[in-house]
Write an enzyme that holds these catalytic residues in place. Structure first.
Site, PDB file in Angstrom:
ATOM      1  CB  VAL A   1      -0.621  -0.118   1.106  1.00  0.00           C
ATOM      2  CG1 VAL A   1      -2.261   1.410   1.674  1.00  0.00           C
ATOM      3  CG2 VAL A   1      -1.978  -1.580   1.154  1.00  0.00           C
TER       4      VAL A   1
ATOM      5  CB  THR B   1       1.537  -8.213   2.598  1.00  0.00           C
ATOM      6  OG1 THR B   1       0.237  -8.144   1.449  1.00  0.00           O
ATOM      7  CG2 THR B   1       1.353 -10.225   2.436  1.00  0.00           C
ATOM      8  CD  GLU B   2       3.000  -2.189   2.200  1.00  0.00           C
ATOM      9  OE1 GLU B   2       4.541  -2.726   2.003  1.00  0.00           O
ATOM     10  OE2 GLU B   2       2.942  -1.061   2.238  1.00  0.00           O
ATOM     11  CB  VAL B   3       0.694  -2.593   9.170  1.00  0.00           C
ATOM     12  CG1 VAL B   3      -0.435  -2.268   9.304  1.00  0.00           C
ATOM     13  CG2 VAL B   3      -0.554  -4.462   9.233  1.00  0.00           C
TER      14      VAL B   3
END
Length: 296
Positions: A7, A271-273
Site C-alpha cells: 500500500v 503483507t503490509e500495514v
C-alpha cells in the site's frame, strides 16, 4: 482486487495505490470512482493478463509481472515498484507503462525482487531480492530450504547504478528507512527476525540483529513516530484449532522492542500495514480481495 500486497500514498496524500496479481498497480479514487489502473509493466497485455483471474496467478505472473513493494519519491512524483519477476521498476507522475531500472545486480539476475523504500532527501532507492535461487512462485522453498542467497541493494537514480550492500541474507523481504535516515530495517521472513543495516555513521556498511519476532514478517513501514509497523503473515507457533484470533502485525520501537500489537481472525494474513494521519492503518494482503482500513 486480487492480492493487494503493498500500500502506498503519493506526495499529495492521494491513494492508496496497490499492486495486484494480474501485474497492475491500481489507484483508489474514492468511493464514487473506485479503483483505476495506474501503472503496468513493459509488454503488459490486458486481455492475456486479465484471463489470469480465473487461473492460478503463478501461471501468468512471470509474463504479466507481480508488483510487490511500492514507494513514491515525493519530490519527483516517481513511483518505484519492486516487481517479483521484472525487477526494480519506475513509473513517472501520472502513471502508465513502467520502466525497468534493474533486472540484475553484479551480473546475477534478480529472481525475487520484493521490498523497496526511498530516501526522500537523496532519492536513493533501497530494495531486496529475496533469493537468487527461487522465484516468487516457489517462495515456500525459500523458507523450507533455509535459502540464504538474498540480497539488499541500492539504486542511485542519478547514475542508474545498482550496488549490492549485503549478500548472503536469509529471505530478506520488506524494508524501511529509519526516521533519521541512518539505517534500514529489513524483515527476514524465514528466520522471523528484523535486521538493521547501517547506511550512515561509524557503523555504515555493517548490519546487526534488531529483533526477534513472534511471526513471519513481510513488509515493514515507518510508523511516523520513530518506529515501524511489521506485518506478520502468520504467527510462528500458530495452531489450526483454538480461538479464531492471531497476530496480524506488531509495532516496534527504534530499539526493536514490541510496543503495540494488532490481532484479528486467522482468515486475514496481512503483507503490509501503513499508518496514516488520524490513526488509520491501511492493510494489504496477497490473500484478500480488498485493502482493509483499521482504526487504532
Amino acid at each position: 482486487l486480487r492480492g493487494p500486497e503493498s500500500v502506498a500514498f503519493d506526495g499529495t496524500g492521494a491513494g492508496p495505490y496497490s499492486g495486484v496479481s494480474d501485474g497492475r498497480v491500481l489507484k483508489w479514487n474514492g468511493f464514487a470512482r473506485g479503483w483505476s489502473t495506474y501503472a503496468y509493466s513493459p509488454g503488459y497485455d490486458a486481455e492475456a493478463c486479465t484471463v489470469s483471474r480465473a487461473q492460478p496467478a503463478e501461471l501468468t505472473e512471470s509474463k504479466c509481472g507481480r508488483p510487490l513493494g511500492l514507494r513514491f519519491h515525493h519530490r519527483s512524483g516517481n513511483l518505484y515498484i519492486a516487481d517479483a519477476y521484472k525487477g526494480l521498476m519506475r513509473v513517472g507522475p501520472g502513471g502508465g507503462e513502467a520502466t525497468v531500472l534493474a533486472a540484475e545486480a553484479d551480473g546475477v539476475p534478480l529472481r525475487f525482487t520484493n521490498g523497496v523504500d526511498v530516501d526522500q532527501v537523496t532519492g536513493d532507492v533501497f530494495f531486496t531480492d529475496s533469493s537468487m535461487n527461487y522465484p516468487r512462485s516457489q517462495h515456500e522453498r525459500v523458507t523450507a530450504t533455509g535459502d540464504s542467497s538474498g540480497r539488499l541493494m541500492k539504486y542511485d537514480p542519478k547514475t542508474g547504478q545498482v550496488t549490492v550492500l549485503q549478500a548472503g541474507i536469509t529471505y530478506p523481504n520488506g524494508l524501511a528507512i529509519s526516521a533519521d535516515r541512518t539505517h534500514l530495517v529489513v524483515a527476514l521472513t524465514g528466520p522471523c527476525k528484523l535486521l538493521r543495516y547501517w547506511i550512515k555513521g561509524p557503523k555504515a556498511g555493517t548490519s546487526e540483529h534488531l529483533a526477534d519476532l513472534p511471526g513471519y514478517p513481510d513488509n515493514v513501514r515507518a510508523d511516523g513516530r520513530g518506529g515501524f509497523w511489521v506485518a506478520l503473515h502468520r504467527e510462528k507457533m500458530e495452531l489450526p484449532f483454538g480461538p479464531d484470533s492471531h497476530l496480524l502485525a506488531v509495532r516496534v520501537g527504534a530499539d526493536g522492542q514490541v510496543v503495540q500489537v494488532m490481532r484479528g481472525p486467522k482468515s486475514v494474513r496481512p503483507t503490509e500495514v501503513v499508518e496514516r494521519e488520524g490513526g488509520k492503518l491501511y492493510m494489504g494482503s496477497v490473500e484478500l480481495p480488498y485493502v482493509a482500513v483499521v482504526r487504532e
